[in-house]
Design an enzyme around this catalytic site. Structure first.
Site, PDB file in Angstrom:
ATOM      1  N   TYR A 186       5.174  10.822   7.700  1.00 46.02           N
ATOM      2  CA  TYR A 186       6.541   9.966   8.368  1.00 46.02           C
ATOM      3  C   TYR A 186       7.740  11.433   8.866  1.00 46.02           C
ATOM      4  O   TYR A 186       7.730  11.074   9.730  1.00 46.02           O
ATOM      5  CB  TYR A 186       7.439   9.392   7.280  1.00 46.02           C
ATOM      6  CG  TYR A 186       6.916   7.690   6.696  1.00 46.02           C
ATOM      7  CD1 TYR A 186       5.485   7.975   6.873  1.00 46.02           C
ATOM      8  CD2 TYR A 186       7.365   7.023   6.664  1.00 46.02           C
ATOM      9  CE1 TYR A 186       4.786   6.287   6.784  1.00 46.02           C
ATOM     10  CE2 TYR A 186       7.510   5.904   6.482  1.00 46.02           C
ATOM     11  CZ  TYR A 186       5.742   5.739   6.731  1.00 46.02           C
ATOM     12  OH  TYR A 186       5.657   4.098   6.963  1.00 46.02           O
ATOM     13  N   LYS A 237      -6.675  10.553  -0.681  1.00 46.02           N
ATOM     14  CA  LYS A 237      -7.991  10.400   1.041  1.00 46.02           C
ATOM     15  C   LYS A 237      -8.213  12.132   0.029  1.00 46.02           C
ATOM     16  O   LYS A 237      -8.414  13.086   1.161  1.00 46.02           O
ATOM     17  CB  LYS A 237      -7.701  10.305   1.713  1.00 46.02           C
ATOM     18  CG  LYS A 237      -8.821   9.909   2.780  1.00 46.02           C
ATOM     19  CD  LYS A 237      -9.613   8.423   2.376  1.00 46.02           C
ATOM     20  CE  LYS A 237     -10.399   9.135   3.472  1.00 46.02           C
ATOM     21  NZ  LYS A 237     -11.849   7.462   2.421  1.00 46.02           N
ATOM     22  N   ASP A 269      -9.348   4.624  -0.021  1.00 48.15           N
ATOM     23  CA  ASP A 269      -9.669   2.557   0.714  1.00 48.15           C
ATOM     24  C   ASP A 269     -10.326   2.321  -0.697  1.00 48.15           C
ATOM     25  O   ASP A 269     -10.319   1.079  -0.651  1.00 48.15           O
ATOM     26  CB  ASP A 269     -10.768   3.439   1.579  1.00 48.15           C
ATOM     27  CG  ASP A 269     -11.933   4.514   0.978  1.00 48.15           C
ATOM     28  OD1 ASP A 269     -11.461   5.283  -0.027  1.00 48.15           O
ATOM     29  OD2 ASP A 269     -12.842   4.771   2.145  1.00 48.15           O
ATOM     30  N   ASP A 293       2.634   3.176   1.299  1.00 47.05           N
ATOM     31  CA  ASP A 293       3.512   1.871   2.316  1.00 47.05           C
ATOM     32  C   ASP A 293       2.826   1.016   2.407  1.00 47.05           C
ATOM     33  O   ASP A 293       3.413   0.020   2.782  1.00 47.05           O
ATOM     34  CB  ASP A 293       3.681   2.011   4.125  1.00 47.05           C
ATOM     35  CG  ASP A 293       5.070   1.623   4.222  1.00 47.05           C
ATOM     36  OD1 ASP A 293       5.392   0.700   4.087  1.00 47.05           O
ATOM     37  OD2 ASP A 293       3.796   2.204   5.871  1.00 47.05           O
ATOM     38  N   ASP A 297       2.330  -2.833   1.103  1.00 47.20           N
ATOM     39  CA  ASP A 297       2.457  -4.354   1.156  1.00 47.20           C
ATOM     40  C   ASP A 297       1.559  -5.464   0.769  1.00 47.20           C
ATOM     41  O   ASP A 297       1.466  -6.750   0.460  1.00 47.20           O
ATOM     42  CB  ASP A 297       2.368  -4.527   3.005  1.00 47.20           C
ATOM     43  CG  ASP A 297       3.459  -3.851   3.650  1.00 47.20           C
ATOM     44  OD1 ASP A 297       4.502  -4.022   2.817  1.00 47.20           O
ATOM     45  OD2 ASP A 297       3.560  -4.310   4.497  1.00 47.20           O
TER      46      ASP A 297
HETATM   47  C1  IPM Z   1       8.817  -0.007   3.884  1.00 49.86           C
HETATM   48  C2  IPM Z   1       8.866  -0.066   5.711  1.00 49.86           C
HETATM   49  C3  IPM Z   1       9.346   0.767   6.331  1.00 49.86           C
HETATM   50  C4  IPM Z   1       8.494   2.359   5.712  1.00 49.86           C
HETATM   51  C5  IPM Z   1       9.774   0.942   7.915  1.00 49.86           C
HETATM   52  C6  IPM Z   1      10.858  -0.108   8.848  1.00 49.86           C
HETATM   53  C7  IPM Z   1      10.422   2.181   8.464  1.00 49.86           C
HETATM   54  O1  IPM Z   1       7.569  -0.592   6.773  1.00 49.86           O
HETATM   55  O2  IPM Z   1      10.451   0.727   3.805  1.00 49.86           O
HETATM   56  O3  IPM Z   1       8.271  -0.087   3.399  1.00 49.86           O
HETATM   57  O4  IPM Z   1       7.935   1.909   6.399  1.00 49.86           O
HETATM   58  O5  IPM Z   1       8.628   3.151   4.928  1.00 49.86           O
HETATM   59 MG    MG Z   2       6.790  -0.851   5.358  1.00 50.45          MG
END
Ligand code: IPM
Ligand code: MG
Length: 416
Positions: A186, A237, A269, A293, A297
């Site tokens: 990032y 990884k 993975d 990240d 999710d």
């Molecule tokens: C998160 C989001 C952010 C990230 C984006 C909005 C920059 O996806 O907080 O998980 O990638 O960290």
């Molecule tokens: Mg995210």
């Protein structure tokens, strides 16, 4: 390790009866009489400045809910909050031309904790990188030096049917993703656009971690695992990436300082696959920025909805940043359909980890549980037999008030 970090990791132990938000502490039908009427064990007036960053899309709606919940909790607990609302993301771009105005960062730095809604939207998707809402969020994380991002994923018994996984796979999942937040691909340099030897356009980024960056997030991972079930899985990884090879080496070296924590390593993975195949094998996961990240999710879907997951981002000192892990959901913005629970639970994390106000945090968690126990659901966590409502807010508010029994009759009159 700094006091803040100690505060961050101390309350995470989830097997003790009076600790964190999670299934193990829930009784299916909590009794109202078991809830204390009056303020917390802390005495004297505590006063805090909170920066609110509503942002874009559903951000303003969910932050407004969390603000009201915080205000009510404060009055029940004898706390005083001074709220300062500042622009960030697309709304800041529209108002000031930049996604993170200096005033916003200065206000955030000068406050006791920061609560963020969400940033981003179609309108700004094609902006250049330095004018993207997401850039504002990354600048905020870097500016506050909040390198440790805690993302709990707990499958509540009330919501097990909302999970897309089979009940027997999803039930009792209770894991924590510790994501490195201010390094890796990032932020790594070099990055940018250019052309290759064939004069073809290229885009490039750099995944880079220093030993000290790995060590400090690994220590958070070990500390968090130690306060939970003592199992830490480091995800990397290392079969391909040099940055991951160093990551694995440093994490392995630190393990000797935490003999009570059982350390394992997993390639990302495989981890993505195992999270769906058998999520209960995980207790605490520590991983880099981009893997965290993605995996957080994925973990959110175990719980039924990304609308349920709060997060806390903490550094060595200074205010923490608390935000739901979901995005700005522009498709439902402004329609009162958004699930505010991730932000409300982020406010609870703010109280607990940011301010050390554990009793206040507990009140909010209890009100959320009570709202779910009574069957109230937004669309994202709806399952048959439940009561569909657009906004959970009035119910959270209601169950918070119920904890303050002298207000009970008055509020029943207003809300029912
Ligand atoms: C998160 C989001 C952010 C990230 C984006 C909005 C920059 O996806 O907080 O998980 O990638 O960290
Ligand atoms: Mg995210």
């Amino acid at each position: 390790m700094a006091a803040m970090l100690a505060n961050l990791v101390r309350p995470i132990k989830i097997k003790t009866p009076d600790s964190d938000f999670g299934r193990r502490k829930l009784s299916p039908t909590p009794s109202r009489t078991s809830i204390r009427c009056l303020a917390s064990g802390k005495s004297g007036e505590r006063s805090y400045t909170l920066t609110l960053l509503p942002g874009d899309g559903i951000g303003p709606e969910v932050v407004a809910v969390a603000k009201d919940v915080l205000s009510l909790t404060a009055s029940l607990e004898g706390i005083k909050f001074h709220f300062k609302e500042m622009p960030i993301g697309g709304s800041a771009l529209d108002a000031t031309g930049v996604p993170l105005p200096d005033e916003t960062l200065d206000t955030a730095k000068g406050s006791d904790a920061v609560l963020l809604g969400a940033i981003g939207g179609y309108k700004w998707d094609k902006n250049e990188k330095h004018l993207k809402p997401e850039t504002g969020l990354l600048q905020l994380r870097a500016g506050l030096c909040v390198y440790a991002n805690l993302r709990p994923a707990v499958v509540l018994p009330q919501l097990v049917h909302a999970s897309t996984l089979k009940k027997e796979v999803a039930e009792e999942v209770d894991l924590m993703v510790v994501r490195e937040l201010t390094g890796g691909i990032y932020f790594g340099k070099p990055r940018g656009f250019g052309t290759n030897d064939n004069n073809e356009d290229i885009g490039f980024n750099t995944e880079v971690y220093s030993a000290s960056e790995i060590d400090r997030i690994a220590r958070v991972g070990f500390e968090v695992a130690r306060k939970r079930n003592g199992k830490l899985c480091s995800v990397d990884k290392a079969n391909v990436l040099e940055a991951s090879m160093l990551w694995r080496k440093r994490v392995t070296m630190l393990a000797s300082e935490y003999p009570d924590v059982e350390l394992s390593h997993m390639y990302v993975d495989n981890a993505a696959m195992q999270l769906i195949r058998d999520p209960k094998q995980f207790d605490t996961i520590v991983t880099n920025n981009i893997f965290g990240d993605i995996l957080s999710d994925e973990a959110s879907m175990l719980t039924g909805s990304i609308g349920m997951l709060p997060s806390a981002s903490i550094g060595e000192s200074g205010p923490g940043l608390f935000e739901p892990i979901h995005g700005s959901a522009p498709d439902i913005a402004g329609q009162d359909k958004a699930n505010p629970l991730a932000t409300v639970l982020s406010a609870a994390m703010l109280l607990k980890y940011g301010l050390g106000e554990e009793s206040a945090a507990k009140r909010i968690e209890t009100a959320v549980i009570e709202t779910l126990n009574r069957g109230f659901r937004t669309g994202d966590i709806f399952s048959s037999g439940m009561v569909f409502i657009y906004q959970l807010f009035s119910f959270i508010f209601f169950y918070l008030i119920l904890q303050f029994s002298c207000c009970y009759l008055m509020i029943v009159g207003k809300h029912v």
